[in-house]
Design a protein around this motif. Structure first.
Motif, short mmCIF file in Angstrom:
data_model
loop_
_atom_site.label_atom_id
_atom_site.label_comp_id
_atom_site.label_asym_id
_atom_site.label_seq_id
_atom_site.Cartn_x
_atom_site.Cartn_y
_atom_site.Cartn_z
N PRO A 65 -17.11 -13.28 -5.41
CA PRO A 65 -16.04 -12.86 -4.48
C PRO A 65 -15.33 -14.03 -3.83
CG PRO A 65 -18.21 -12.40 -3.57
CD PRO A 65 -18.44 -12.89 -4.95
N ASN A 66 -15.90 -15.22 -3.92
CA ASN A 66 -15.25 -16.37 -3.29
C ASN A 66 -14.24 -17.05 -4.20
OD1 ASN A 66 -16.77 -16.10 -0.92
ND2 ASN A 66 -18.51 -17.08 -1.95
N LEU A 67 -14.23 -16.64 -5.47
CA LEU A 67 -13.27 -17.23 -6.39
C LEU A 67 -11.86 -16.89 -5.92
CD1 LEU A 67 -13.28 -18.86 -8.98
CD2 LEU A 67 -13.25 -16.73 -10.27
N SER A 68 -11.09 -17.95 -5.66
CA SER A 68 -9.77 -17.72 -5.08
C SER A 68 -8.70 -18.28 -6.02
CB SER A 68 -9.70 -18.41 -3.72
OG SER A 68 -8.37 -18.52 -3.31
N ALA A 69 -7.67 -17.47 -6.26
CA ALA A 69 -6.59 -17.93 -7.14
C ALA A 69 -5.42 -16.99 -7.01
CB ALA A 69 -7.07 -17.97 -8.59
N LYS A 70 -4.27 -17.50 -7.49
CA LYS A 70 -3.08 -16.65 -7.58
C LYS A 70 -2.64 -16.71 -9.03
CE LYS A 70 1.40 -15.78 -5.45
NZ LYS A 70 2.07 -15.45 -6.73
N LEU A 71 -2.96 -15.65 -9.77
CA LEU A 71 -2.72 -15.66 -11.22
C LEU A 71 -1.33 -15.10 -11.54
CD1 LEU A 71 -6.14 -14.30 -12.49
CD2 LEU A 71 -5.35 -16.66 -12.56
N VAL A 72 -0.70 -15.72 -12.53
CA VAL A 72 0.56 -15.17 -13.06
C VAL A 72 0.27 -14.63 -14.46
CG1 VAL A 72 2.91 -15.72 -13.78
CG2 VAL A 72 1.96 -16.78 -11.72
N ILE A 73 0.64 -13.38 -14.67
CA ILE A 73 0.35 -12.74 -15.95
C ILE A 73 1.61 -12.16 -16.55
CG2 ILE A 73 -0.97 -10.91 -17.09
CD1 ILE A 73 -3.10 -11.32 -14.95
N TRP A 74 1.87 -12.51 -17.81
CA TRP A 74 3.06 -12.02 -18.51
C TRP A 74 2.68 -10.88 -19.44
CZ3 TRP A 74 6.21 -16.91 -20.43
CH2 TRP A 74 6.70 -17.59 -19.31
N GLY A 75 3.62 -9.94 -19.57
CA GLY A 75 3.42 -8.85 -20.52
C GLY A 75 4.60 -7.92 -20.46
N TRP A 76 4.55 -6.86 -21.25
CA TRP A 76 5.66 -5.90 -21.23
C TRP A 76 5.22 -4.67 -20.47
CZ3 TRP A 76 3.60 -8.62 -25.07
CH2 TRP A 76 2.63 -8.00 -25.84
N GLU A 77 6.19 -3.77 -20.28
CA GLU A 77 6.03 -2.69 -19.33
C GLU A 77 4.75 -1.88 -19.55
OE1 GLU A 77 9.54 -0.33 -19.10
OE2 GLU A 77 8.70 0.89 -17.49
N SER A 78 4.55 -1.39 -20.79
CA SER A 78 3.41 -0.50 -21.02
C SER A 78 2.11 -1.24 -20.78
CB SER A 78 3.47 0.08 -22.44
OG SER A 78 3.34 -0.95 -23.39
N ALA A 79 2.05 -2.50 -21.18
CA ALA A 79 0.82 -3.27 -21.04
C ALA A 79 0.50 -3.55 -19.57
CB ALA A 79 0.92 -4.58 -21.82
N ILE A 80 1.52 -3.95 -18.82
CA ILE A 80 1.30 -4.29 -17.42
C ILE A 80 0.91 -3.03 -16.63
CG2 ILE A 80 2.43 -5.14 -15.32
CD1 ILE A 80 1.81 -7.31 -17.45
N LYS A 81 1.60 -1.94 -16.96
CA LYS A 81 1.30 -0.67 -16.30
C LYS A 81 -0.19 -0.32 -16.53
CE LYS A 81 3.12 4.01 -16.50
NZ LYS A 81 3.83 4.87 -17.45
N THR A 82 -0.65 -0.59 -17.72
CA THR A 82 -2.02 -0.27 -18.07
C THR A 82 -3.01 -1.19 -17.35
OG1 THR A 82 -1.22 0.42 -20.23
CG2 THR A 82 -3.59 0.09 -20.01
#
Lengths: 463, 310
Positions: A65-82
């Protein structure tokens, strides 16, 4: 507007090219992951590999729980929605990791990845990548070597998925969903024509059924574009026979195997006899044909369910059914693959540990994979999920068929084929116009495949 | 300070090296003031040009090791049927739309130039309007118009009993459709060039011809058009270059299809670069493409202007 003067045109071209390759030096596939990346999973990897005789178990996830980060994730609509379906669970397990999703169509995602990777900066931490494009990026050296983290998952994922994710024994992605292919069909149309899908055992049976349906209902069997053919139907049908563009050694086999010609000629029969509706995939007329019941079947993958249910044809619920692929020969598998995707971490990411934690939580955890399958029809590559009771539940959209069990059977049978290799994009782009010429009557099936094979050999320097 | 004295002084110190440096130093301010252009020119023109020249002798995928292949890319290119096919497409497209467009531009320009026309400014603006319309919007509109099944053009044709035309689904019809889009987008541009040319032709010449008994048509064909020839040559030259460099129009309308029938050299360079990541090969393409366009342009110029001096 397009350049009017030649100097401008060339400068533009030069700029485009230079802009795209600002920083040539980059990490190579030989780079070993830094110890900081390993995290909790790698210790499990250690134990798994040190006792090979023991029955492997799915690695347990112990979130930090202490792992701290701000991740950026790329993908298309259906994938991100999922992926977002898992968000509540994930933020509970990793309260200090925030995620920013960037939604772009697949083509833009890939182009921006290429630009970012060539420029040496600007890549996200993680991207969704289809199997069809994965090997290309692995070959580029754009992705982090996550062999140590991924190794414990190898026995638990569909074996065929690793072909795209691995290079020279190193792994660069974790499989997400698979694309087991079957025949989606309209129950009402089949009933009206008096065709029992259970009797369709061979592709010859399928062709005869197409003729009956055409005669009784006037409807075409499937949709397949002539002038804008993208080669995907052909690929699905040859993959079933264990064939692709190349053999395991990497040599082009499009023109080497008479079974390839047979498949292309089979597709042609549907065009010639009016059994195919000439619509380009992923266009309005193509969607409309599903929604308005203008076509009897579609040979497609498990993920198509989400599109049909979601927005292509939600009103046709209950009229669909699914049966396994007919066979070419008695020895054929009743299975093929189309698409499917994985998650990969970029070399450029400075948050490798958190990125892996994200991927592991979403794809290596049966609960997450199941949830994403339940909500969005992303068929899990993680085999541990198949025993879940959800798989045996009837799917009302498909008239109560147990389609999930069917796809779980299909996915186990998918043959390995030389399809999604490092040059898949280019090989597909070279094949499709040759199929178009063939469809428009400009050349024979043999010529189409021979021309495509020759172009591929010339352009990719493959034998 | 007068100019001659400056020249004398610089002549006097030219032979010495140190002298030329000190001369540079003495004139540093003018150089500083004109330097922004040259700096930008070097960064955005010379450097990219040299870099792509260097790229064109490498086999590279952008990342990782580039492999020096000498003239290997050029060798491959000379027997690449796709590249030469795209060149042939450009030539075919040129003959499909440029003659029609140029002739229409001359006619339209002379109508717009005629004294009897009212609201000249409005007509001129109207004709130029397509050229400043976004090509993406125009291209998609043309796709809607020309769609085989639900397109407005085929629907309209069906009222007259014409069976659907495969505007975008046939190799030759697709080229014709692209030609239509090109004419729509570039006619106004060409008309404006012709109009500028027409206004340099003295009205007295046409009037004199009329006094001598020539009709309006005869005066147009035998006075106006011959005098307009240099301008027509200029417009056609631009069209040649524009046809080979065509990108946005086919990219939106046909995406180069069907079966690569509408793929132009620049589209080919683009997809080689950004879809196949073959930067080295694409750079070689860009250079060969450039050389060919220059040669064709020079040949056309020679061919058309031959005999002008006589």
């Amino acid at each position: 507007m397009s350049g009017v003067r030649p100097l401008i045109a060339v400068v533009m071209a030069a700029l485009l090219i230079v802009g795209a390759c600002g920083g040539t030096p980059g990490p190579t596939a030989d780079d070993t992951p830094s110890p900081a990346q390993s995290g909790s999973a790698s210790s499990e990897a250690g134990t798994a590999s040190s006792s090979p005789s023991a029955v492997p178990t799915l690695p347990a996830i112990s979130p930090d729980p202490n792992l701290s980060a701000k991740l950026v994730i790329w993908g298309w609509e259906s994938a991100i929605k999922t992926l977002k379906e898992v968000e509540p669970d994930f933020s509970k397990a990793y309260p200090n990791i925030t995620v920013e999703y960037v939604v772009q169509p697949p083509a833009d995602t890939y182009r921006n990845i290429q630009l970012a990777v060539s420029a040496g900066s600007g890549a996200p931490d993680i991207s969704v990548i289809e199997d069809s494009h994965l090997a290309q990026f692995v070959g580029l050296g754009a992705l982090s070597d996550i062999t140590d983290q991924v190794t414990p998952y190898i026995p638990f994922m569909n074996a065929y998925k690793w072909q795209a994710a691995q290079l020279d024994g190193r792994a660069y992605a974790l499989p997400w969903d698979s694309g087991p292919v079957a025949v989606y069909y309209r129950r009402d149309v089949f009933e009206q024509a008096g065709v029992d899908p259970g009797t369709i055992q061979t592709w010859e049976d399928f062709y005869q059924a197409a003729k009956t349906i055409k005669a009784k209902t006037g409807l075409p069997m499937w949709q397949n574009s002539k002038a804008r053919n993208n080669g995907r139907l052909f690929e699905k049908l040859i993959w079933q026979r264990g064939l692709g563009y190349v053999d395991p050694a990497g040599a082009v086999i499009l023109d080497k195997d008479p079974r390839q010609v047979e498949v292309l000629q089979y597709i042609d029969k549907f065009w010639k006899e009016g059994l195919a509706l000439d619509n380009e995939e992923w266009t309005d007329p193509w969607y409309a044909a599903f929604a308005e019941g203008k076509v009897a079947t579609e040979v497609t993958a498990a993920w198509m369910g989400a599109f049909l249910k979601g927005w292509i044809a939600p009103d046709t619920a209950g009229t669909w059914g699914v049966f396994k692929l007919p066979r070419w020969q008695p020895t054929d598998a009743q299975a093929s693959n189309d698409g499917g995707s994985q998650l990969a971490i970029f070399e450029q990411s400075k948050q490798q540990e958190a990125a892996w934690a994200y991927i592991q939580f979403h794809l290596g955890r049966p609960e997450s994979q199941l949830l994403m399958y339940q909500k969005q029809d992303f068929f899990p590559s993680l085999e541990a999920t198949y025993k879940d009771p959800f798989f045996a539940e009837p799917d009302p959209y498909f008239g109560g068929d147990e389609v999930r069990t069917l796809f779980a059977e299909v996915v186990a049978e998918i043959p390995s084929a030389g399809m999604y290799t490092t040059d898949y994009q280019e090989m597909n782009a070279l094949l499709a116009p040759e199929i178009q010429k063939f469809a428009l009557g400009q050349q024979t099936a043999q010529e189409a495949l021979a021309n495509a094979a020759k172009l591929i050999r010339d352009q990719t320097q493959r034998p | 300070m007068s100019a001659p004295s400056m020249r004398e002084r610089s002549v006097a110190i030219r032979p010495r090296r140190v002298g030329s440096l000190s001369r540079l130093w003495r004139h540093r301010w003018p150089f500083v003031f004109i330097s922004p252009f040259f700096v930008l020119f070097a960064i955005f023109f010379i450097y990219p040009l040299l870099f792509s020249l260097w790229l064109s002798v490498q086999r590279t995928k952008g990342l990782g090791q580039a492999q020096f292949v000498g003239l290997g890319n050029y060798e491959l290119l000379f027997r690449d049927p796709i590249f030469w096919g795209s060149m042939a497409n450009a030539v075919i497209l040129f003959f499909i739309y440029v003659p029609v467009m140029t002739a229409l531009a001359v006619v339209l320009a002379s109508v717009l130039n005629a004294g009897f026309l009212r609201l000249q400014g409005m007509w001129r603006a109207l004709i130029f309007l397509p050229h400043i319309t976004s090509m993406v919007a125009a291209g998609y509109t043309f796709r809607l118009l020309l769609d085989r099944d639900g397109g407005y053009v085929n629907t309209a044709l069906s009222w007259f009993g014409v069976s659907p035309v495969p505007w975008l689904d046939d190799i030759w019809w697709a080229r014709v459709s692209l030609g239509l889009l090109m004419i729509w987008a570039w006619l106004g541009y060409n008309t404006v060039i012709m109009l500028a040319g027409l206004q340099t032709i003295p009205r007295e010449l046409v009037e004199a011809a009329k006094v001598d008994g020539a009709g309006r048509r005869q005066a147009f064909l035998h006075i106006t058009v011959p005098l307009l020839r240099p301008v027509i040559v200029f417009a056609v030259t631009l069209s040649i270059i524009g046809t080979f460099a065509m990108f946005a129009e086919p990219f939106v309308l046909t995406r180069g299809g069907p079966a690569r029938a509408t793929e132009t050299p620049v589209m080919q360079i683009f997809s080689t670069t950004f879809e196949q990541l073959k930067y080295g090969y694409a750079a070689a393409m860009a250079f060969v493409y450039f050389a060919i366009v220059v040669v064709i342009t020079i040949l056309q110029f020679r061919f058309v202007t031959r005999g002008d001096d006589g």
